[in-house]
Motif scaffolding. Structure first.
Motif, PDB file in Angstrom:
ATOM      1  N   GLY A 455     -36.249 -15.112 -13.090  1.00 35.25           N
ATOM      2  CA  GLY A 455     -35.002 -15.620 -12.537  1.00 35.25           C
ATOM      3  C   GLY A 455     -34.432 -14.712 -11.467  1.00 35.25           C
ATOM      4  N   PHE A 456     -34.428 -13.413 -11.710  1.00 35.72           N
ATOM      5  CA  PHE A 456     -33.886 -12.478 -10.727  1.00 35.72           C
ATOM      6  C   PHE A 456     -34.767 -12.376  -9.488  1.00 35.72           C
ATOM      7  CE2 PHE A 456     -31.203 -10.735 -14.204  1.00 35.72           C
ATOM      8  CZ  PHE A 456     -29.997 -10.738 -13.524  1.00 35.72           C
ATOM      9  N   SER A 457     -36.070 -12.584  -9.643  1.00 39.72           N
ATOM     10  CA  SER A 457     -36.975 -12.457  -8.496  1.00 39.72           C
ATOM     11  C   SER A 457     -36.796 -13.578  -7.491  1.00 39.72           C
ATOM     12  CB  SER A 457     -38.431 -12.419  -8.976  1.00 39.72           C
ATOM     13  OG  SER A 457     -38.832 -13.684  -9.476  1.00 39.72           O
ATOM     14  N   LYS A 458     -35.989 -14.572  -7.821  1.00 36.68           N
ATOM     15  CA  LYS A 458     -35.726 -15.713  -6.941  1.00 36.68           C
ATOM     16  C   LYS A 458     -34.411 -15.529  -6.179  1.00 36.68           C
ATOM     17  CE  LYS A 458     -35.403 -20.809  -7.472  1.00 36.68           C
ATOM     18  NZ  LYS A 458     -36.616 -21.241  -6.756  1.00 36.68           N
ATOM     19  N   LYS A 459     -33.677 -14.443  -6.477  1.00 37.49           N
ATOM     20  CA  LYS A 459     -32.287 -14.334  -6.047  1.00 37.49           C
ATOM     21  C   LYS A 459     -31.986 -13.043  -5.291  1.00 37.49           C
ATOM     22  CE  LYS A 459     -30.639 -16.846 -10.129  1.00 37.49           C
ATOM     23  NZ  LYS A 459     -31.984 -17.248 -10.536  1.00 37.49           N
ATOM     24  N   VAL A 460     -30.922 -13.115  -4.495  1.00 35.78           N
ATOM     25  CA  VAL A 460     -30.251 -11.912  -4.029  1.00 35.78           C
ATOM     26  C   VAL A 460     -29.264 -11.522  -5.124  1.00 35.78           C
ATOM     27  CG1 VAL A 460     -28.678 -10.959  -2.309  1.00 35.78           C
ATOM     28  CG2 VAL A 460     -30.498 -12.523  -1.608  1.00 35.78           C
ATOM     29  N   VAL A 461     -29.214 -10.237  -5.451  1.00 33.57           N
ATOM     30  CA  VAL A 461     -28.354  -9.757  -6.536  1.00 33.57           C
ATOM     31  C   VAL A 461     -27.121  -9.079  -5.945  1.00 33.57           C
ATOM     32  CG1 VAL A 461     -28.178  -8.198  -8.519  1.00 33.57           C
ATOM     33  CG2 VAL A 461     -30.308  -9.461  -8.095  1.00 33.57           C
TER      34      VAL A 461
END
Length: 944
Positions: A455-461
């Motif tokens: 999930g995080f690898s798809k996003k800017v954090v």
């Protein structure tokens, strides 16, 4: 059809009995379903940026490497349940069926050539150590597949094996995998089926030799980061393919569905109707001025323009740390940065994390509005999720559930889907707003962690208010940032008051994740960057280089006068300050102090005094926050006179304005956060309050501070803050220098009378930091990422090696926050023979079956701390057991309601016309009142 094919067609993956009819799912069909789902996800859900991460993790290079990555993902999906092609699995008894279904399936295998399988007796211990994930990993290695890829199969139920011996030990038990201990006909048949499943998956995905034969030697090697993301994808694909709403089981008499050619199409269309996801190619922002007007309805400020320009000009963006004053537009700057970074890194999602549920709730509407416009710009529907323990009770989140927020005429917008609403799958949504805990959990060894990383690898954090995290949380924050560095995922950290040591630590963590780090010889080169006290400040990485921007336009300084105040003069001072009206804020460090001051001041100032802290029922707290915003928020109609007493909840994300501020002494960064609520807006002030003045209580010439403040912050930081606090603070220019002066190690001159006290406090502080750091780095902290490709060493074996499993999300949160466990209870008031809400004369006990009533009851929650549990029954477990028995006797009907099932409720005896309630919990008395919140008494003494 050969004997191998016949027998293989009778292997089951799932089985159940429903209304007297037998249903099953052939193993070959489930593997085909899952491979098809994976292919769909790769082309429609996985972002191009995620594909690049996996591609760069492969040993293969060249023009065909993108195709290799996709084929590898499908291969893994098509072979993930190889371990079910074993006697130890096929002889398992079903939990949703009578023995007749088990017998029928075994008889078919027996007749197909697996003689004796019906009577094969394997004990429970054997089954436990031979889970199909373990046998699947073992069989892949047996047939020559390397450990890197085999370990992904071993992890597809959420947790890789802890030790290699768990897999290799399977060779001692040939009956589990091959039925015969000798090379008899049954063993040969099992081996033939297992090999055919493997070769079939290899052939379908094109892993063949030069002569066209399927071979494991054609599989690429892959680094740990790629393994994690592929593991997450296999879990996701398996869950979708295992959902009977999309891929139903078939009657036992059928070996395949009647419309098998349409099964995958129908399954994915059904899933997609409820989850209209589509990977989006986000475009770079061509005109930031126009962008701001479209997204936020105002042009960018010079500060925001420079932040955007810096990010847009960064060739290989990584981590960005933005330090800037409260109220300067950091949120809009970060969202603009996020969209530009999505374009650069080919991502299409966002995670926005804040310290608390309240701050997450506060910013959720702003992010939703931005994301709605973002989705509209790309003519898509975006899946959005508010992610914290009370998210389901948020009104805006409820609007988004099942697309209520999207009407039939709209072709784009924001919604929350059912599949993405689960606790494990929520992080896979396109946009997630939640507490920072969810980001910290990406560094905690926990089952299904690969799904969180996916999930995080798809996003800017984006993480806001980074200053609010302690030494313990910093360990998890740094490791989470390090893993984002390994993936190359951009991270934007926002802070108004950040110690420079934390700035350096987080930059280092991101670079270490990329395998770069800052070499010792380069530390001098970067010293000016890490030691800079410029403000505002943007520090960032461009590839392996650390850069910094300091040339922001300086805002006009606001001078805040600082005065010391002895608490015994508080009433007298307030009388003087508010002689001509005005709003005074009083922020103290503990709930007990806030309640005590409220009880004191209400005797003098009556209804002009209000109170806000964390020990109110959630619905009461929300109401109080709304009243506060209506009274002293932006553009509010302010009361003539008001005194607002609160704890740290007042310093975080509430856009409120005090004419004068009184605060307990606390560390400098938090003190300045509190000052951010003083003269926040441009309004006319009452006579005598035109100058912003900060009064500080709790100072001590002997460095003997108030017990609560000392326990929370430690005497060392309090002493340094007191010593370095000037008589005038110029904001924003003094923010960084003041924060840095408190948190660095520069010596301070102390009088002889307190020198030893200070030394003792400093030593205690250092020990406490070391203790917190060591505790955080225990068996729960995820190991550092490995970027090298070495299948026999850098694989998922042992990735989540820990003897502890977290049975609840709250328990996991406690591990990353160094927080004590608490017990959440629903608090209601007795009303006759029934019960109702505090302050309302209505019996709702007969309306629990009503959806709306049950949901409203579920909102009446408050957490009881572990210290209350210790006072009550000695420990938290005994308190929970007592509450469970109390609920069985008094609130049994709740267990039949979806909103209330599993909840613990307590019913207070009414006192004082139902405004105050009392409840006896073991050896303590709980008292609750709308004005003052929860109080706890034991032996006639107040405990909190």
């Amino acid at each position: 059809m050969s004997q191998t094919d016949t027998c293989m067609s009778f292997l089951w993956a799932k089985k159940k009995e429903q209304n007297g009819q037998f249903f099953w799912l052939p193993l070959t069909l489930h593997l085909k379903d899952t491979m098809g789902v994976m292919d769909f996800l790769w082309h429609h859900w996985v972002s191009e940026g995620q594909k690049e991460i996996i591609i760069h993790a492969l040993s293969d290079t060249g023009e065909e490497v993108a195709d290799t990555a996709q084929r590898l993902a499908c291969f893994l999906a098509g072979i993930h349940d190889l371990g079910k092609c074993t006697p130890v699995f096929q002889t398992q008894k079903g939990y949703q069926n009578s023995p007749d279904l088990d017998i029928a399936l075994l008889n078919r295998l027996e007749q197909a050539g697996l003689t004796g399988i019906s009577s094969l007796n394997l004990d429970m211990a054997a089954r436990k150590r031979s889970h199909h994930t373990v046998t699947g990993e073992y069989l892949l290695q047996y047939f020559g597949v390397q450990q890197d890829i085999a370990s992904v199969i071993g992890a597809h139920h959420g947790k890789p094996v802890d030790k290699e011996e768990i897999v290799t030990k399977m060779k001692r038990y040939p009956r589990y995998c091959f039925q015969d201990e000798t090379k008899g006909p049954c063993q040969r048949l099992w081996l033939a089926m297992q090999k055919k499943l493997l070769e079939g998956s290899l052939e379908k995905t094109g892993f063949i030799d030069t002569e066209g034969n399927p071979t494991a030697d054609s599989l690429p090697e892959i680094s740990e980061t790629g393994q994690v993301l592929l593991s997450g994808l296999v879990i996701m694909a398996d869950w979708i393919a295992s959902n009977e709403a999309y891929f139903p089981l078939i009657p036992l008499e059928e070996n395949e569905p009647r419309a098998i050619e349409k099964r995958l199409q129908h399954g994915m269309m059904t899933w997609r109707e409820k989850n209209p996801v589509e990977a989006t190619e986000v475009m770079s922002i061509p005109d930031v001025g126009e962008y701001y007007r479209e997204r936020f309805d105002f042009p960018p400020r010079p500060f925001q323009q420079k932040v955007f320009d810096t990010i847009a000009d960064t060739a290989n963006p990584g981590i960005f740390i933005l330090e800037a004053p409260m109220g300067c537009g950091k949120t809009e700057a970060a969202l603009t940065a996020a969209e530009e970074l999505m374009a650069e890194k080919q991502l299409d999602g966002l995670f926005f994390g804040l310290p608390t549920q309240a701050t997450s709730n506060g910013i959720f509407p702003r992010i939703e509005d931005w994301f709605d416009k973002f989705a509209g710009a790309y003519d898509k529907f975006g899946i959005m999720k508010l992610m914290h323990g009370k998210a389901a009770l948020n009104e805006l989140q409820e609007e988004l559930v099942d697309g209520v927020h999207v009407d039939e005429e709209r072709e784009s917008g924001v919604l929350t889907s059912q599949w993405f609403a689960g606790k494990k799958t929520a992080i896979l949504s396109d946009a997630v707003v939640g507490t920072v805990d969810h980001f910290l959990l990406s560094a905690l060894k926990q089952k299904h962690l690969a799904l969180r990383h996916l999930g995080f690898s798809k996003k800017v954090v984006i993480i806001d208010e980074v200053h609010a995290y302690d030494a313990y949380m910093d360990v998890f924050l740094s490791r989470a940032v390090e893993w984002m560095g390994a993936y190359g995922i951009p991270v934007v950290l926002l802070s108004a008051t950040l110690p420079k040591g934390i700035r350096e630590k987080l930059i280092q963590a991101y670079l270490l994740g990329q395998g770069k780090g800052i070499r010792t010889r380069d530390k001098k080169k970067y010293a000016s960057i890490f030691q800079s006290e410029a403000y505002p400040l943007l520090t960032y990485t461009d590839g392996g280089t650390v850069r910094q921007r300091r040339d922001f336009t300086k805002e006009e300084d606001k001078c805040v006068v600082v005065r010391r105040l002895e608490e015994n003069h508080l009433e007298e001072m307030l009388e003087t300050l508010l002689a001509n009206g005005g709003v005074a804020g009083i922020i103290v460090n503990t709930v007990g102090r806030a309640q005590g001051l409220f009880e004191r001041l209400v005797k003098v100032f009556g209804r002009d005094v209000s109170l806000l802290h964390a020990k109110f029922i959630d619905t009461d707290r929300v109401t109080k926050e709304k009243v506060l915003m209506d009274n002293i928020g932006k553009d509010a109609k302010r009361p003539r006179r008001a005194i607002v007493i609160g704890t740290q909840v007042l310093e975080q994300s509430l856009d409120i304005d005090f004419d004068v501020l009184i605060t307990d002494l606390c560390p400098m960064d938090l003190l300045l956060q509190r000052v951010g609520r003083l003269h926040r807006h441009q309004i006319t002030r009452p006579e005598g309050l035109s100058i912003p003045i900060l009064y500080v209580m709790g100072q001590s010439d002997t460095l003997s501070f108030e017990e609560g403040a000392s326990a929370i912050y430690g005497d060392y930081l309090l002493a340094r803050t007191q010593k370095l606090l000037p008589k005038e603070i110029f904001l924003p220019r003094d923010i960084s220098p003041l924060v840095q002066s408190v948190y660095d190690d520069t010596e301070i001159h102390w009088d002889e009378g307190v020198k030893e006290t200070y030394k003792s406090a400093k030593k205690k502080h250092a020990i406490n930091i070391m203790k917190k750091t060591n505790t955080a780095q225990n068996q729960f902290l995820l190991r550092k990422p490995h970027l090298k490709i070495k299948p026999d060493k850098y694989n998922l074996i042992g990735w989540l090696d820990t003897s502890i499993t977290f049975d609840s999300e709250e328990n996991a949160f406690a591990q990353v926050r160094d927080a004590e466990e608490s017990i959440e209870v629903i608090m209601l008031m007795k009303y006759g023979t029934g019960y109702g809400y505090f302050g309302k004369k209505e019996d709702i006990s007969g309306q629990v079956e009503n959806y709306k009533v049950a949901k409203e009851i579920a909102k009446q929650t408050l957490k009881l701390s572990s210290s209350i549990a210790r006072f009550a029954f000695g420990n938290i477990q005994k308190t929970i057991e007592w509450l469970e028995e109390y609920n069985r006797e008094n609130l049994y009907s709740w267990q039949q309601q979806p909103w209330l099932k599993g909840s613990l409720g307590i019913l207070f005896e009414p006192i004082d016309d139902r405004k105050t309630g009392r409840f006896y919990l073991g050896d303590v008395i709980l008292m609750y009142n709308y004005d003052i919140g929860l109080q706890v008494f034991q032996n006639n003494k107040k405990k909190i």
